[in-house]
Design a protein around this motif. Structure first.
Motif: not given
Length: 231
Positions: A14-24
């Motif tokens: 449901l979330t934008d997969p690209a956003a996961e790269a910014g978790r750190r």
């Protein structure tokens, strides 16, 4: 049997997969508020992930206090206040909606489908859920942090089925394939659907505990789901 309910994974589905790269990067301000080096904080958060997502570290404030102490710091209450605010703000950055997903959820509900969610998540999502744009659109949300166990535990699938009031055999489970979620859905009696995130070639590397089981129903993006249901 036909499909009456659709159960979604959250992160990367449901979330934008690209956003996961910014978790750190989303943890940087939290680490600074606690007085912990960013690299050390990231390592501690990663190591504690299995326990954090099953509620063993408590709510966000208790979690950050414990992580800080594990990193050799005992934060003051004012520092914890700032850290909680930073952590909650960072959590918002990694859960923006996938393009078009809110409209999709509205269309599915308007078409008469019951919508569910199973997420392996820590406290931040549970605490903020009613205020997110997803909350009003999901009929039954089941969170690992509240339940005390994570995917692919069958109790999660049983819980969402019961809350939806729809037998598992009439539920589809839609996710990007982390946490062995599709194998869990299959064993629970649901019909699993894999979202490959074809437009996000780096997304697969960010999945936690990839699923060795590949469903026979596969779509490149969520916008293909209505067509799949119709067929």
């Amino acid at each position: 049997m036909g499909v009456r309910a659709i159960v979604f994974d959250f992160f990367g589905t449901l979330t934008d997969p690209a956003a996961e790269a910014g978790r750190r990067e989303s943890f940087t301000a939290t680490a600074a508020a606690l007085g912990v080096p960013a690299d050390r904080f990231w390592q501690a958060m990663g190591a504690s992930f299995p326990d954090r997502i099953t509620g063993r570290y408590g709510d966000t404030r208790a979690t950050l206090r414990r992580i800080a102490r594990e990193c050799g710091t005992d934060p003051a209450e004012s520092d914890l206040d700032a850290a909680v605010r930073a952590q909650q703000a960072g959590a918002v950055l990694v859960r923006p909606p996938r393009p078009g997903v809110l409209d999709l959820l509205d269309r599915l509900r308007a078409a008469g489908y019951r919508l569910g969610l199973i997420s392996d998540c820590s406290s931040e999502l549970c605490e903020a859920w009613p205020e997110t744009p997803y909350g009003p659109r999901i009929d039954a949300a089941v969170f690992s942090w509240q339940q005390g166990y994570r995917k692919p535990d069958l109790r999660l699938y049983e819980a969402v089925s019961a809350r939806l009031g729809v037998p598992a055999a009439e539920c589809w489970y839609v996710g990007d394939g982390g946490s062995r979620e599709h194998d869990g859905a299959r064993r629970a009696g649901m019909r699993p659907v894999l979202v490959t995130n074809a437009a996000y070639p780096d997304a697969a590397a960010l999945r936690s505990d990839p699923d060795p089981y590949t469903p026979d129903l596969t779509i490149p993006d969520l916008d293909a789901l209505p067509g799949l249901i119709e067929t």
